[in-house]
Design an enzyme around this catalytic site. Structure first.
Site, short mmCIF file in Angstrom:
data_model
loop_
_atom_site.label_atom_id
_atom_site.label_comp_id
_atom_site.label_asym_id
_atom_site.label_seq_id
_atom_site.Cartn_x
_atom_site.Cartn_y
_atom_site.Cartn_z
N GLU A 108 0.84 -1.20 0.00
CA GLU A 108 0.00 0.00 0.00
C GLU A 108 0.87 1.25 0.00
O GLU A 108 1.99 1.24 0.51
CB GLU A 108 -0.93 -0.08 1.22
CG GLU A 108 -1.79 1.12 1.53
CD GLU A 108 -2.81 1.47 0.48
OE1 GLU A 108 -2.50 1.45 -0.72
OE2 GLU A 108 -3.95 1.83 0.86
N ASP A 109 0.37 2.32 -0.60
CA ASP A 109 1.15 3.55 -0.67
C ASP A 109 1.31 4.23 0.69
O ASP A 109 2.39 4.63 1.07
CB ASP A 109 0.52 4.54 -1.69
CG ASP A 109 -0.97 4.80 -1.46
OD1 ASP A 109 -1.57 4.18 -0.57
OD2 ASP A 109 -1.55 5.62 -2.19
N ASP A 112 -2.84 6.14 6.73
CA ASP A 112 -3.22 7.44 7.29
C ASP A 112 -4.05 7.17 8.55
O ASP A 112 -3.48 6.87 9.59
CB ASP A 112 -3.99 8.17 6.17
CG ASP A 112 -4.32 9.61 6.47
OD1 ASP A 112 -3.50 10.30 7.08
OD2 ASP A 112 -5.42 10.07 6.09
N LYS A 140 1.74 7.88 8.06
CA LYS A 140 1.38 9.16 8.70
C LYS A 140 0.85 8.83 10.09
O LYS A 140 -0.35 8.93 10.35
CB LYS A 140 0.27 9.80 7.86
CG LYS A 140 0.56 11.17 7.32
CD LYS A 140 -0.69 11.78 6.74
CE LYS A 140 -0.57 12.08 5.28
NZ LYS A 140 -1.80 12.70 4.72
N VAL A 162 0.46 14.62 0.94
CA VAL A 162 1.57 14.37 0.02
C VAL A 162 1.07 13.81 -1.31
O VAL A 162 -0.01 13.22 -1.37
CB VAL A 162 2.61 13.40 0.65
CG1 VAL A 162 3.33 14.06 1.82
CG2 VAL A 162 1.97 12.08 1.08
N ARG A 174 0.51 11.20 -10.19
CA ARG A 174 0.97 9.93 -9.61
C ARG A 174 2.31 9.51 -10.19
O ARG A 174 3.02 8.69 -9.64
CB ARG A 174 -0.04 8.80 -9.92
CG ARG A 174 -1.40 8.97 -9.27
CD ARG A 174 -2.24 7.72 -9.56
NE ARG A 174 -3.65 7.89 -9.26
CZ ARG A 174 -4.20 7.66 -8.08
NH1 ARG A 174 -3.47 7.24 -7.07
NH2 ARG A 174 -5.49 7.82 -7.89
P1 IMP Z 1 -6.61 5.66 5.51
O1 IMP Z 1 -7.76 4.73 5.31
O2 IMP Z 1 -7.05 6.92 6.21
O3 IMP Z 1 -5.43 5.02 6.20
O4 IMP Z 1 -6.18 6.18 4.09
C1 IMP Z 1 -5.49 5.46 3.23
C2 IMP Z 1 -5.66 5.94 1.81
O5 IMP Z 1 -5.91 7.34 1.72
C3 IMP Z 1 -4.38 5.71 1.08
O6 IMP Z 1 -4.40 4.46 0.45
C4 IMP Z 1 -4.33 6.84 0.09
O7 IMP Z 1 -4.93 6.45 -1.11
C5 IMP Z 1 -5.14 7.93 0.70
N1 IMP Z 1 -4.29 8.98 1.31
C6 IMP Z 1 -4.08 9.23 2.63
N2 IMP Z 1 -3.26 10.25 2.83
C7 IMP Z 1 -2.91 10.68 1.60
C8 IMP Z 1 -2.03 11.74 1.13
O8 IMP Z 1 -1.39 12.49 1.88
N3 IMP Z 1 -1.93 11.85 -0.22
C9 IMP Z 1 -2.59 11.06 -1.10
N4 IMP Z 1 -3.41 10.06 -0.70
C10 IMP Z 1 -3.56 9.88 0.63
MG MG Z 2 -4.20 3.95 -1.45
#
Ligand code: IMP
Ligand code: MG
Length: 187
Positions: A108-109, A112, A140, A162, A174
């Protein structure tokens, strides 16, 4: 939130480069070496979460020296045009592979809030893989709402939006070879 104009180029939205191409490539080679060691003889499958993970996957897999398969999933968790999580992920594209008794590494990228990975992990666990771990490029940490313990983390980053290296800004940029921070006025 000011709308970005992709025609003006990424420079317009870039506050600063957070992780350079060289730093990314060095760290990814290190992770790949560790993965190759940890999964030797283990019938590894890398599962990439589309679309953000795709650039990371393609570099990572080319440095992995053991045989492995790949497959893809797509999970939507962010509202269209929004730069914060809607918090309700759903699978929009599922795997083609049966992962029962397989050693699975999710690629995964970014993690968050952790909501997306938590959701995917819960679903994949029900399919009874031999093992299930997470490899994430960016962490993060400060934003975490659900506990996630990735086996591999590329870089811990501050709480800023980011983009680049797979991560999008309104679905563009991207392709940038580095990870950059978005200017405050676009957040
Ligand atoms: P989470 O479910 O909040 O952990 O979010 C994960 C997803 O949100 C990642 O797979 C990203 O696609 C997107 N995401 C979260 N933060 C960023 C950011 O700073 N830039 C771009 N995509 C983000
Ligand atoms: Mg993602």
């Amino acid at each position: 939130m000011t709308k970005i104009n992709p025609e003006l180029g990424y420079q317009h939205c870039l506050e600063r480069v957070l992780i350079s191409e060289q730093e990314l490539q060095t760290r990814i080679a290190e992770i790949a070496a560790q993965v190759s060691q940890d999964y030797a003889g283990k019938n590894l499958i890398l599962i990439c979460i589309l679309r953000g993970g795709v650039v990371f996957l393609s570099d990572l897999m080319r440095h992995i020296t053991i045989p492995h398969q790949i497959d893809f999933m797509s999970v939507s968790s962010y509202g269209v045009g929004a730069r914060s999580s809607s918090g309700s992920p759903r699978i929009v594209l599922d795997l083609n592979t049966d992962i029962r008794d397989r050693h699975v590494l999710l690629v995964e990228d970014i993690v968050d809030s952790g909501i997306t990975l938590d959701y995917v992990l819960r679903i994949l666990y029900t399919r009874e893989p031999a093992s299930l771990n997470v490899c994430v490029l960016l962490d993060k940490e400060e934003r975490r709402r659900v506990a996630i313990y990735p086996r591999y983390v590329g870089f811990k980053i501050p709480n800023e939006y980011v983009f680049g290296y797979g991560l999008d800004l309104d679905e563009v940029f991207r392709n940038l070879p580095f990870v950059g921070v978005l200017k405050a006025e676009y957040r």
